[in-house]
Design a protein around this motif. Structure first.
Motif, PDB file in Angstrom:
ATOM      1  N   ASP A 187       0.811  -1.219   0.000  1.00 44.10           N
ATOM      2  CA  ASP A 187       0.000   0.000   0.000  1.00 44.10           C
ATOM      3  C   ASP A 187       0.844   1.269   0.000  1.00 44.10           C
ATOM      4  O   ASP A 187       0.307   2.379  -0.026  1.00 44.10           O
ATOM      5  CB  ASP A 187      -0.956   0.011   1.191  1.00 44.10           C
ATOM      6  CG  ASP A 187      -0.233  -0.024   2.538  1.00 44.10           C
ATOM      7  OD1 ASP A 187       1.018   0.069   2.563  1.00 44.10           O
ATOM      8  OD2 ASP A 187      -0.916  -0.148   3.571  1.00 44.10           O
ATOM      9  N   GLY A 188       2.182   1.119   0.025  1.00 43.27           N
ATOM     10  CA  GLY A 188       3.063   2.279  -0.021  1.00 43.27           C
ATOM     11  C   GLY A 188       3.178   3.048   1.274  1.00 43.27           C
ATOM     12  O   GLY A 188       3.929   4.022   1.355  1.00 43.27           O
ATOM     13  N   ASN A 189       2.453   2.638   2.310  1.00 47.64           N
ATOM     14  CA  ASN A 189       2.468   3.337   3.592  1.00 47.64           C
ATOM     15  C   ASN A 189       3.612   2.772   4.456  1.00 47.64           C
ATOM     16  O   ASN A 189       3.398   2.009   5.386  1.00 47.64           O
ATOM     17  CB  ASN A 189       1.124   3.165   4.304  1.00 47.64           C
ATOM     18  CG  ASN A 189       1.041   3.966   5.586  1.00 47.64           C
ATOM     19  OD1 ASN A 189       1.747   4.962   5.761  1.00 47.64           O
ATOM     20  ND2 ASN A 189       0.176   3.523   6.501  1.00 47.64           N
ATOM     21  N   VAL A 190       4.834   3.165   4.119  1.00 49.12           N
ATOM     22  CA  VAL A 190       6.012   2.585   4.763  1.00 49.12           C
ATOM     23  C   VAL A 190       6.443   3.419   5.971  1.00 49.12           C
ATOM     24  O   VAL A 190       6.167   4.625   6.052  1.00 49.12           O
ATOM     25  CB  VAL A 190       7.188   2.462   3.767  1.00 49.12           C
ATOM     26  CG1 VAL A 190       6.868   1.443   2.703  1.00 49.12           C
ATOM     27  CG2 VAL A 190       7.502   3.812   3.125  1.00 49.12           C
ATOM     28  N   LEU A 191       7.099   2.792   6.902  1.00 48.95           N
ATOM     29  CA  LEU A 191       7.538   3.434   8.134  1.00 48.95           C
ATOM     30  C   LEU A 191       8.472   4.604   7.846  1.00 48.95           C
ATOM     31  O   LEU A 191       9.494   4.456   7.182  1.00 48.95           O
ATOM     32  CB  LEU A 191       8.255   2.392   9.003  1.00 48.95           C
ATOM     33  CG  LEU A 191       8.746   2.837  10.377  1.00 48.95           C
ATOM     34  CD1 LEU A 191       7.566   3.175  11.295  1.00 48.95           C
ATOM     35  CD2 LEU A 191       9.617   1.743  11.005  1.00 48.95           C
ATOM     36  N   PHE A 192       8.124   5.801   8.345  1.00 52.53           N
ATOM     37  CA  PHE A 192       8.916   7.023   8.160  1.00 52.53           C
ATOM     38  C   PHE A 192       9.153   7.342   6.682  1.00 52.53           C
ATOM     39  O   PHE A 192      10.134   8.002   6.333  1.00 52.53           O
ATOM     40  CB  PHE A 192      10.267   6.916   8.866  1.00 52.53           C
ATOM     41  CG  PHE A 192      10.164   6.728  10.342  1.00 52.53           C
ATOM     42  CD1 PHE A 192       9.178   7.343  11.086  1.00 52.53           C
ATOM     43  CD2 PHE A 192      11.072   5.913  11.012  1.00 52.53           C
ATOM     44  CE1 PHE A 192       9.082   7.169  12.457  1.00 52.53           C
ATOM     45  CE2 PHE A 192      10.996   5.720  12.381  1.00 52.53           C
ATOM     46  CZ  PHE A 192       9.992   6.348  13.103  1.00 52.53           C
ATOM     47  N   SER A 194      10.140   5.376   4.587  1.00 47.48           N
ATOM     48  CA  SER A 194      11.321   4.615   4.193  1.00 47.48           C
ATOM     49  C   SER A 194      11.099   3.114   4.324  1.00 47.48           C
ATOM     50  O   SER A 194      11.352   2.355   3.401  1.00 47.48           O
ATOM     51  CB  SER A 194      12.526   5.044   5.060  1.00 47.48           C
ATOM     52  OG  SER A 194      13.592   4.142   4.900  1.00 47.48           O
ATOM     53  N   GLY A 195      10.608   2.696   5.482  1.00 50.32           N
ATOM     54  CA  GLY A 195      10.592   1.275   5.792  1.00 50.32           C
ATOM     55  C   GLY A 195      11.978   0.812   6.210  1.00 50.32           C
ATOM     56  O   GLY A 195      12.974   1.524   6.027  1.00 50.32           O
ATOM     57  N   GLU A 394      16.631   2.079  -6.997  1.00 49.74           N
ATOM     58  CA  GLU A 394      16.529   0.987  -7.958  1.00 49.74           C
ATOM     59  C   GLU A 394      15.720  -0.183  -7.400  1.00 49.74           C
ATOM     60  O   GLU A 394      14.931  -0.806  -8.103  1.00 49.74           O
ATOM     61  CB  GLU A 394      17.932   0.491  -8.333  1.00 49.74           C
ATOM     62  CG  GLU A 394      18.674   1.376  -9.304  1.00 49.74           C
ATOM     63  CD  GLU A 394      20.070   0.865  -9.589  1.00 49.74           C
ATOM     64  OE1 GLU A 394      20.736   1.418 -10.488  1.00 49.74           O
ATOM     65  OE2 GLU A 394      20.522  -0.087  -8.893  1.00 49.74           O
ATOM     66  N   ILE A 395      15.915  -0.462  -6.122  1.00 50.49           N
ATOM     67  CA  ILE A 395      15.305  -1.642  -5.523  1.00 50.49           C
ATOM     68  C   ILE A 395      13.954  -1.332  -4.890  1.00 50.49           C
ATOM     69  O   ILE A 395      12.994  -2.113  -5.026  1.00 50.49           O
ATOM     70  CB  ILE A 395      16.260  -2.248  -4.473  1.00 50.49           C
ATOM     71  CG1 ILE A 395      17.567  -2.685  -5.149  1.00 50.49           C
ATOM     72  CG2 ILE A 395      15.613  -3.422  -3.747  1.00 50.49           C
ATOM     73  CD1 ILE A 395      18.660  -3.067  -4.177  1.00 50.49           C
ATOM     74  N   TYR A 396      13.847  -0.191  -4.215  1.00 50.00           N
ATOM     75  CA  TYR A 396      12.654   0.091  -3.409  1.00 50.00           C
ATOM     76  C   TYR A 396      11.759   1.191  -3.964  1.00 50.00           C
ATOM     77  O   TYR A 396      10.648   1.382  -3.458  1.00 50.00           O
ATOM     78  CB  TYR A 396      13.069   0.444  -1.975  1.00 50.00           C
ATOM     79  CG  TYR A 396      13.772  -0.684  -1.273  1.00 50.00           C
ATOM     80  CD1 TYR A 396      13.048  -1.760  -0.755  1.00 50.00           C
ATOM     81  CD2 TYR A 396      15.144  -0.692  -1.129  1.00 50.00           C
ATOM     82  CE1 TYR A 396      13.687  -2.808  -0.109  1.00 50.00           C
ATOM     83  CE2 TYR A 396      15.799  -1.736  -0.481  1.00 50.00           C
ATOM     84  CZ  TYR A 396      15.064  -2.788   0.020  1.00 50.00           C
ATOM     85  OH  TYR A 396      15.710  -3.829   0.651  1.00 50.00           O
ATOM     86  N   GLY A 397      12.217   1.923  -4.973  1.00 49.21           N
ATOM     87  CA  GLY A 397      11.360   2.934  -5.573  1.00 49.21           C
ATOM     88  C   GLY A 397      11.894   4.344  -5.428  1.00 49.21           C
ATOM     89  O   GLY A 397      12.678   4.654  -4.526  1.00 49.21           O
ATOM     90  N   ILE A 398      11.457   5.201  -6.319  1.00 50.52           N
ATOM     91  CA  ILE A 398      11.907   6.589  -6.353  1.00 50.52           C
ATOM     92  C   ILE A 398      11.430   7.335  -5.107  1.00 50.52           C
ATOM     93  O   ILE A 398      10.310   7.143  -4.627  1.00 50.52           O
ATOM     94  CB  ILE A 398      11.373   7.298  -7.613  1.00 50.52           C
ATOM     95  CG1 ILE A 398      11.837   6.555  -8.872  1.00 50.52           C
ATOM     96  CG2 ILE A 398      11.836   8.747  -7.652  1.00 50.52           C
ATOM     97  CD1 ILE A 398      13.345   6.539  -9.048  1.00 50.52           C
ATOM     98  N   GLY A 399      12.298   8.193  -4.583  1.00 41.21           N
ATOM     99  CA  GLY A 399      11.929   9.059  -3.475  1.00 41.21           C
ATOM    100  C   GLY A 399      12.184   8.493  -2.097  1.00 41.21           C
ATOM    101  O   GLY A 399      11.866   9.145  -1.093  1.00 41.21           O
ATOM    102  N   ARG A 400      12.757   7.299  -2.007  1.00 41.16           N
ATOM    103  CA  ARG A 400      13.031   6.710  -0.696  1.00 41.16           C
ATOM    104  C   ARG A 400      14.258   7.348  -0.061  1.00 41.16           C
ATOM    105  O   ARG A 400      15.240   7.662  -0.745  1.00 41.16           O
ATOM    106  CB  ARG A 400      13.253   5.205  -0.832  1.00 41.16           C
ATOM    107  CG  ARG A 400      12.024   4.425  -1.253  1.00 41.16           C
ATOM    108  CD  ARG A 400      10.943   4.477  -0.178  1.00 41.16           C
ATOM    109  NE  ARG A 400       9.792   3.674  -0.538  1.00 41.16           N
ATOM    110  CZ  ARG A 400       9.643   2.389  -0.239  1.00 41.16           C
ATOM    111  NH1 ARG A 400      10.583   1.759   0.444  1.00 41.16           N
ATOM    112  NH2 ARG A 400       8.565   1.742  -0.615  1.00 41.16           N
TER     113      ARG A 400
END
Length: 510
Positions: A187-192, A194-195, A394-400
């Motif tokens: 759902d994209g709702n990652v901790l801070f 970032s995850g 590259e691995i987790y998505g743009i903007g992390r």
């Protein structure tokens, strides 16, 4: 190819309906074959990685066998086989469902018990096999901490509980698409924002196994003779440096499935130049893994030479593994130069924790809690400091967010700190009471007489070797007899060697 998939559009272009149908069918056939090939390549890659990780069990077995006294060799080898077998059933029945049973809540999975309704379009049996190999590695770590003094029934109970419940819940938190702290939440709702980035498991695998072993060893207490009446540390050396080195090299080899294999797929492009794809990231991950382990091994070797005056291969092997445990979290998202920093610090973390363990009279025959727990925690922090933005995106998505020392702010570092805290708390809350309950029921530690004689003789029907050990004088074996000669001074003479003698009655039996 997508624009040519509709035969009517193509017919308009070439004014031939039949030809358009034919060409579109050929394009569709080629597309299906390419998709099948990609799927086959990715699954084969993951299966091969699973085989490498499973081969680490042989490394654990050899490492453990060489690190204990000869009178307990059969026992420790049996526990390693038990970890794989009991872990296979418990992970199949419960563990995989608790870890990856999606859709679920953020705490625990609730589907795929006994692999019911599995595989699914996004995951196949190869994924289960890979995750099972990780689960039994956790149990193998813990077994080293409580070696040489633990009842077999305790191994069976803790191994099943650890692989079937404790570890799967942690892996759900940080690796499942539904996990509350996962960097890959659907759902994209990652901790801070970032995850937690624990790519291959410095926290999920190594900290869980190390902390579980810590509580087991604390509740059991040290082995008989490990500390004298004044509290001074007494070395109870393992019986075979050769097995330790063999086990270390097997673990090194298996780590190339552990870390690079955690990408799960290889046939994926990142865009841009033809070499810019997951295949390149996998190669980089293998390089960072190698550099961290190598640096930690050399740092430990030279540091221990300065501290105690010996060139010690056992210490070097432990340092090597400490470097691997540390880099496992950030192996895919850091530069090679940063992996050298990781390995250097991991070596000193291990040395410092071993000093602390001796001071507080904590006994861990394989240094598992210090190596996997301590170096694993450092690896989680290291990722929060040195993760590179390009690799993270590259691995987790743009903007992390990236590492705090890489101009990424403190969000990722904060998430990593939370992982350390919750892993410590969860394993303490689950494995601590389990070991304490086993202790109260007299199911944890063997008797003093059994420990003195050795579990091979008292619990497993005989010795792995016919040997003589001057330290305890409990064995009465015949046949090939090995006697260790220790150096008379702190700085050993080059002439001091291990002597091998033959019992006069044993020649005919060789």
């Amino acid at each position: 190819m997508a624009s040519l998939s509709c035969s009517s559009d193509l017919a308009t272009l070439i004014n031939q309906t039949a030809a358009a149908h034919y060409l579109c069918n050929q394009f569709d056939s080629i597309s299906r074959k390419l998709n099948d090939t990609t799927y086959a390549v990715d699954n084969t890659y993951l299966l091969f990685s699973a085989y490498l990780v499973f081969a680490m069990q042989l490394g654990f077995a050899m490492l453990c066998a060489g690190s204990v006294r000869a009178k307990n060799t059969m026992n420790i080898m049996l526990t390693n086989v038990l970890d794989a077998a009991a872990g296979g059933l418990s992970y199949y029945l419960f563990g995989f469902a608790f870890a990856f049973g999606s859709p679920s809540n953020g705490f625990i999975g609730r589907h795929f018990f006994g692999l019911r309704d599995y595989p699914i379009p996004t995951a196949d049996y190869s994924f289960f096999l890979y995750q099972w190999a990780f689960a039994i590695a956790v149990a193998g770590i813990t077994s080293g901490s409580i070696a040489e003094r633990t009842q077999f029934v305790a191994y069976l109970i803790y191994s099943s509980f650890l692989t079937g419940f404790v570890y799967p819940v942690v892996s759900h938190w940080f690796w499942s698409a539904d996990g509350w702290a996962s960097a890959t939440r659907s759902d994209g709702n990652v901790l801070f924002g970032s995850g937690v980035i624990d790519f291959a498991g410095s926290g999920v695998v190594h900290m869980v196994g190390g902390i579980a072993g810590l509580w087991g060893a604390l509740i059991e207490g040290p082995r008989i003779g490990r500390f004298d009446r004044t509290g001074r540390s007494v070395a109870l050396r393992g019986h075979s440096a050769s097995l330790v080195v063999l086990g270390s090299f097997l673990l090194w080899f298996g780590w190339y499935g552990f870390n690079p294999g955690s990408f799960f797929t290889i046939a994926k492009g990142y865009g841009g130049a033809s070499y810019n794809g997951q295949w390149s990231a996998i190669g980089r991950t293998a390089v960072t893994t190698t550099l961290a382990g190598s640096t930690a091994a050399l740092t430990t070797l030279f540091s221990k030479r300065l501290l105690v005056g010996h060139w010690n291969v056992i210490d070097m092997c432990n340092g090597l593994l400490g470097g691997f445990a540390a880099i496992t979290s950030g192996c895919a998202v850091v530069e090679p130069w940063a992996a050298i920093v990781c390995g250097f610090v991991a070596a000193w973390v291990l040395i410092a924790l071993n000093k602390l363990a001796a001071k507080v009279e904590y006994d861990d025959p394989l240094e598992a809690a210090q190596l996997h727990g301590g170096c694993g925690a450092w690896g989680v922090l290291f990722t929060g400091l040195f993760a590179k933005r390009e690799y993270v995106e590259e691995i987790y998505g743009i903007g992390r967010p990236c590492g705090a020392l890489m101009n990424g702010g403190g969000k990722l570092l904060a998430a990593q700190l939370i992982q350390i805290v919750v892993v410590c708390g969860w394993v303490t809350a689950t494995m601590g009471p389990l070991f304490y309950g086993l202790h109260k029921m007299n199911l944890l530690r063997i008797s003093r007489d059994d420990e003195t004689a050795g579990m091979d003789l008292t619990r497993h029907g005989g010795f792995a070797y016919a040997y003589h050990d001057d330290e305890d004088g409990s064995s009465r074996g015949v046949g090939l007899m090995m006697r260790k000669v220790e150096p008379a001074s702190t700085s050993p003479s080059p002439r001091a060697v291990s002597q091998l003698s033959l019992h006069p009655l044993s020649i005919s039996s060789l």
